[in-house]
Design a protein around this motif. Sequence first.
Motif, mmCIF file in Angstrom:
data_model
loop_
_atom_site.group_PDB
_atom_site.id
_atom_site.type_symbol
_atom_site.label_atom_id
_atom_site.label_comp_id
_atom_site.label_asym_id
_atom_site.label_seq_id
_atom_site.Cartn_x
_atom_site.Cartn_y
_atom_site.Cartn_z
ATOM 1 N N CYS A 26 0.833 -1.199 0.000
ATOM 2 C CA CYS A 26 0.000 0.000 0.000
ATOM 3 C C CYS A 26 0.877 1.262 0.000
ATOM 4 C CB CYS A 26 -0.903 -0.015 1.227
ATOM 5 S SG CYS A 26 -1.942 1.442 1.363
ATOM 6 N N CYS A 36 -6.812 0.362 4.684
ATOM 7 C CA CYS A 36 -6.994 1.826 4.665
ATOM 8 C C CYS A 36 -7.696 2.304 3.398
ATOM 9 C CB CYS A 36 -5.660 2.533 4.873
ATOM 10 S SG CYS A 36 -4.627 2.608 3.390
ATOM 11 N N CYS A 53 -6.442 -1.123 -0.799
ATOM 12 C CA CYS A 53 -5.921 -1.686 0.449
ATOM 13 C C CYS A 53 -7.079 -2.116 1.359
ATOM 14 C CB CYS A 53 -5.063 -0.635 1.161
ATOM 15 S SG CYS A 53 -4.448 -1.183 2.766
ATOM 16 N N CYS A 55 -0.415 3.155 3.788
ATOM 17 C CA CYS A 55 -0.098 2.571 5.108
ATOM 18 C C CYS A 55 1.081 1.598 5.051
ATOM 19 C CB CYS A 55 -1.325 1.886 5.710
ATOM 20 S SG CYS A 55 -1.764 0.312 4.935
HETATM 21 ZN ZN LIG Z 1 -3.205 0.780 3.235
#
Ligand SMILES: [Zn+2]
Length: 173
Positions: free
Chosen positions: A38, A55, A52, A41
């Motif tokens: 990602c 997030c 993701c 994050c």
């Molecule tokens: Zn993420």
Amino acid sequence: MSIKADYLGMPLTIDEFDGENLAYFRHCAGHAFHLQQCGACNLLRYPPTTACPWCMSPQSKWVPVEGKGEVHAYTEVHHAIQPAFKAHTPYLVLLVDLDTQKGKPSQHDALRVVGNLAAPDGTLAPPEPVKAVGIGTRVRMVFSDVAPGLALPQWTIDEDAAQPAKPWRYPQE
Ligand SMILES: [Zn+2]
């Protein structure tokens, strides 16, 4: 461009619009395991997806990941529903916790990668190792070549790893 291939006599197709899976299996075809990381994050994810799961960020990049881990769960198949596997019973379907990112983002999470138990050359494992593998067995990734741009990640016993004295298995007859 889509991929159409034949594996054990059954058709496999990856659609041309399925960019994540085309990229994933193209890396596998080069016998290199990659996952999306990602861009927000920094967590890795499996299976390949557009966003993701933690997030929701759509930003990601492909990064190499070590194909080592231990068996988290298994199914031993004696009666193949899919005819392609009939000649290969009994065979194992393994869910493997990768060492990478184990216990993140929570203690119960891991990158759990599914595959069959294979011989070191990537062909489905013969009966002896099928009987020996259980929860806790250390495994390493190998690849089954299927077609240009497509190989399947599989698992074989990690000969160099310290193995549990008795991996957990369902009680045997
Ligand atoms: Zn993420």
